[in-house]
Design a protein around this motif. Sequence first.
Motif, PDB file in Angstrom:
ATOM      1  N   TYR A 318       0.869  -1.193   0.000  1.00 22.56           N
ATOM      2  CA  TYR A 318       0.000   0.000   0.000  1.00 22.56           C
ATOM      3  C   TYR A 318       0.906   1.244   0.000  1.00 22.56           C
ATOM      4  O   TYR A 318       0.783   2.107   0.863  1.00 22.56           O
ATOM      5  CB  TYR A 318      -0.925   0.037   1.222  1.00 22.56           C
ATOM      6  CG  TYR A 318      -1.722  -1.206   1.481  1.00 22.56           C
ATOM      7  CD1 TYR A 318      -2.966  -1.372   0.887  1.00 22.56           C
ATOM      8  CD2 TYR A 318      -1.240  -2.202   2.322  1.00 22.56           C
ATOM      9  CE1 TYR A 318      -3.723  -2.516   1.139  1.00 22.56           C
ATOM     10  CE2 TYR A 318      -1.982  -3.349   2.571  1.00 22.56           C
ATOM     11  CZ  TYR A 318      -3.222  -3.496   1.982  1.00 22.56           C
ATOM     12  OH  TYR A 318      -3.962  -4.622   2.245  1.00 22.56           O
ATOM     13  N   CYS A 319       1.825   1.305  -0.960  1.00 20.00           N
ATOM     14  CA  CYS A 319       2.909   2.292  -0.873  1.00 20.00           C
ATOM     15  C   CYS A 319       2.542   3.674  -1.379  1.00 20.00           C
ATOM     16  O   CYS A 319       3.335   4.603  -1.226  1.00 20.00           O
ATOM     17  CB  CYS A 319       4.141   1.771  -1.590  1.00 20.00           C
ATOM     18  SG  CYS A 319       3.944   1.683  -3.373  1.00 20.00           S
ATOM     19  N   GLY A 320       1.372   3.860  -1.992  1.00 22.18           N
ATOM     20  CA  GLY A 320       1.008   5.192  -2.496  1.00 22.18           C
ATOM     21  C   GLY A 320       2.044   5.696  -3.478  1.00 22.18           C
ATOM     22  O   GLY A 320       2.476   4.965  -4.380  1.00 22.18           O
ATOM     23  N   ILE A 321       2.518   6.935  -3.293  1.00 26.65           N
ATOM     24  CA  ILE A 321       3.518   7.486  -4.219  1.00 26.65           C
ATOM     25  C   ILE A 321       4.942   7.160  -3.755  1.00 26.65           C
ATOM     26  O   ILE A 321       5.898   7.824  -4.131  1.00 26.65           O
ATOM     27  CB  ILE A 321       3.349   9.014  -4.429  1.00 26.65           C
ATOM     28  CG1 ILE A 321       3.531   9.784  -3.109  1.00 26.65           C
ATOM     29  CG2 ILE A 321       1.989   9.315  -5.043  1.00 26.65           C
ATOM     30  CD1 ILE A 321       3.698  11.290  -3.329  1.00 26.65           C
ATOM     31  N   GLY A 322       5.046   6.138  -2.907  1.00 27.59           N
ATOM     32  CA  GLY A 322       6.371   5.628  -2.532  1.00 27.59           C
ATOM     33  C   GLY A 322       7.034   6.377  -1.394  1.00 27.59           C
ATOM     34  O   GLY A 322       8.256   6.281  -1.211  1.00 27.59           O
ATOM     35  N   THR A 323       6.248   7.084  -0.609  1.00 25.84           N
ATOM     36  CA  THR A 323       6.846   7.898   0.449  1.00 25.84           C
ATOM     37  C   THR A 323       7.617   7.039   1.462  1.00 25.84           C
ATOM     38  O   THR A 323       8.796   7.271   1.681  1.00 25.84           O
ATOM     39  CB  THR A 323       5.759   8.734   1.148  1.00 25.84           C
ATOM     40  OG1 THR A 323       4.508   8.082   0.991  1.00 25.84           O
ATOM     41  CG2 THR A 323       5.638  10.098   0.545  1.00 25.84           C
ATOM     42  N   ILE A 324       6.936   6.057   2.045  1.00 26.57           N
ATOM     43  CA  ILE A 324       7.626   5.227   3.050  1.00 26.57           C
ATOM     44  C   ILE A 324       8.746   4.429   2.377  1.00 26.57           C
ATOM     45  O   ILE A 324       9.849   4.331   2.905  1.00 26.57           O
ATOM     46  CB  ILE A 324       6.638   4.275   3.775  1.00 26.57           C
ATOM     47  CG1 ILE A 324       5.590   5.093   4.541  1.00 26.57           C
ATOM     48  CG2 ILE A 324       7.369   3.315   4.708  1.00 26.57           C
ATOM     49  CD1 ILE A 324       4.587   4.261   5.329  1.00 26.57           C
TER      50      ILE A 324
END
Length: 459
Positions: A318-324
């Motif tokens: 669930y990384c979204g735009i890769g922030t974490i």
Amino acid sequence: MAKPKAPVQKNQMIELTFEDMTHEGNGVGKLDGYPVFVENTLPGEKAQVKIIKVKKNFAVGKLIELQDVHPERIDPPCDVYKLCGGCQLQHMSYTMQLNMKHKTVKDNLRKIGHIEIEPNPTIGMEDPWRYRNKVQIPVSSKNGELTTGFYKKRSHEIIDTMDRCIITSEVNDRMVEAVRKIANDLGITSYDEKSHRGMLRHIVVRSSETTDQTMIVIVTRTKDLPHKKKLIKQLTETYPNIKSIMHNVNPNRTNVIMGKETTCLWGEDYIYDTMDGIHFAISAKSFYQVNSDQTKVLYDKALEYAGLTGKETVIDAYCGIGTISLFLAKKAKHVYGVEVVPEAIEDAKKNAELNQIENADFYVGQAEDVMTQWSEGGFTPDVIVVDPPRKGCDEALLDSMIKMNPDRIVYVSCNPSTLARDLAILKEGSYQIDKVQPVDMFPQTHHVENVVLMSRENK
Ligand code: SAH
């Protein structure tokens, strides 16, 4: 068995002492075990209450007059607090809010997950106001003038006396006002939900404190946006922080704010934000955490719990735009991010490139499908990080995590009840819960975020 009868009737006035509080911040008083929920009341307080709704197992009351006042009660600083549904906890001190959130997490883990653990104290903000980097505000009109304001609680009527929102950043408040005034002077009409006519539906503003860049998204019902050039000229000449003006068309009768079609009217189609030396390009529809200061706290915790030494292979689901993922990549051997929204993965790849991070790969798909495939293919990561939406993780994903047998699982959650449900499953799968850290990402509201560290039992 005779149907139990409610001990109160609608419109009845009663005196009530509050014993407890719901996780939404409403006081709970009991009449012979029958609960009555009342907004804007605190445990220990006594009040005159008018019953406004009666059900078989509970009633809802309205606060008429407070008799005993809790020492942590404060005057809500926002003028429209009682009208607006956005904040629920402005009537309690910030310390009380943080304690209440700690209790919410602990109660959920115990009641739903049957997990007995003392979470760490909630990490709060030094200044719990003006923290939101994004605002999405509906537009209406009154006496022929455009107005902006959130919806009144439980309604679709706009609060037309609202001139600021003190949990959103000053710059966003100013930008909303500027767009509203200029659009008003240009004669752009507001959208009317009932008749499905008019143009301007929402003004969306996102700003970065670290780069001083602002994106404005104008959401209209119609494809046509009259006086576009004048609108752009007036905004960009007066406000040099504006780097992007987008136009989103939403022709549907819906509560969803943005429609499918987004075009760039002026500038770039993204703005930048910087966190811990990493630059993120954020576009109009990207998911990006709204409280940047606390996001840094949250991600730092996730990174600490991941316990990386540089040798680990990590999955960020669930990384979204890769922030974490990009945060983790600095300390890991390799990070694999997975996310269902293709545009978000495009952004994640762009962000990796922008930061010259070469040890992160991103995949589009349902995390539960991709992780099942990885697990069946024999992939054994050292650490798995998950950050699911409010509904929590799919069971197939929890199963595949257990099968992949990582040393540590870091669970980032925005919903303590689904967190509790999922942790119980992981616990069954031989993962012990080492640490639970609540982080206050949304001061003044009842929401609470958590980072949880789990490790494999009998390593
Ligand atoms: N970790 C990111 C995003 C967290 S929000 C951050 O901190 O910014 C949760 C994300 O999960 C959203 O981007 C949403 O699009 C994505 N998502 C929702 N359901 C999913 C699923 N079944 N599989 C993969 N991603 C999903």
